[in-house]
Scaffold this active site. Sequence first.
Site, PDB file in Angstrom:
ATOM      1  N   CYS B  86       7.159   1.642   2.616  1.00  0.00           N
ATOM      2  CA  CYS B  86       8.526   2.132   2.382  1.00  0.00           C
ATOM      3  C   CYS B  86       9.013   2.981   3.568  1.00  0.00           C
ATOM      4  CB  CYS B  86       8.586   2.874   1.052  1.00  0.00           C
ATOM      5  SG  CYS B  86      10.270   3.114   0.459  1.00  0.00           S
ATOM      6  N   HIS B 202       5.819  -0.615  -3.193  1.00  0.00           N
ATOM      7  CA  HIS B 202       4.824   0.465  -3.313  1.00  0.00           C
ATOM      8  C   HIS B 202       3.576   0.018  -4.065  1.00  0.00           C
ATOM      9  CE1 HIS B 202       7.250   3.946  -1.940  1.00  0.00           C
ATOM     10  NE2 HIS B 202       8.277   3.226  -2.354  1.00  0.00           N
ATOM     11  N   GLU B 204       0.828   1.547  -4.234  1.00  0.00           N
ATOM     12  CA  GLU B 204       0.147   2.727  -4.797  1.00  0.00           C
ATOM     13  C   GLU B 204       0.686   3.102  -6.176  1.00  0.00           C
ATOM     14  OE1 GLU B 204       2.464   2.780  -2.566  1.00  0.00           O
ATOM     15  OE2 GLU B 204       3.657   4.626  -2.636  1.00  0.00           O
TER      16      GLU B 204
END
Lengths: 80, 228
Positions: B86, B202, B204
């Site tokens: 990002c 993302h 994560e």
Amino acid sequence: MKAIVHVVLKKDVLDPQGKAVEAALRTLGFGEVAEVRQGKFFEITLDGHRDDASARLDRMCEELLANPVIEDYRITIPDA
Amino acid sequence: MKAVVVVFPGSNCDRDVAVALARCTGCAPTLVWHGATSLPPCDLVVLPGGFSYGDYLRAGAIAAHSPIMRSVREAAARGIAVLGICNGFQILTETGLLPGALVRNAGLRFVCRPVDLRVEGDSPFLAGFTPGECIRFPVAHMEGNYQTDPETLAGLEAEGRIVLRYVDAEGGVTEAANPNGSVAGIAGITSASRRIFGLMPHPERVIGDELGGSDGRRFFAAVADALA
């Protein structure tokens, strides 16, 4: 001395913010608006007067103020 | 795998990615402040998501000139793997480590939702997935609209460096499936060396079913295997 730097998106890069402003102006009745391109404006005050100011400002634009991949810039030194 | 997560002022996914690395690879990363001038020995440098320097000037533009970025460029030149998620992807393009630029979303809205992605090409970062496989990560960004000139785009396509694209449920690259207007549905690209990877979604944020998905767990576990 002062310098003015304008940074705008290159012609072939879509400017969705400019498009939105353009549509809003037409909605307000400004039918003569053909296109709006939105950009950035920097007023830079330099210490003293340098003969190489223009070249230095070019470097400032290349290295930070503009992203040459998507943006063009224009430097104006009003009292030069 | 020894990983480093760079923390910029305004990073907000630094802890998330550190937790993801620790949980999915069994090895907690070292967090390094952007003002540091050297990196500890490592196999992977992660530039996390967030809003470094408040997105002032352009997203990632000021962070690209942080003191630590000189060391990150040197590490990349030595072949150390670099992952930008990002805002980290935005920083990589601003630094010139990846081509192109990420501009304001075509729809002018912040997009925050899970997206379907198709894995393509070969990259150590996507070793956990089969080429052609569709996976799901969330996106959360305002400037995720990947743009580049036609020559660069043709080069990326020819070299198989577009490794992640936004797709619909059937795996097709369509306008409706594209959350931000990115050219060719680009969600992630690699460097020519394949050692630098930038992506807008993302991983994560999906490291377990309690978070709505576990494709991120597969991602990080395989990255550790590929880079160890």
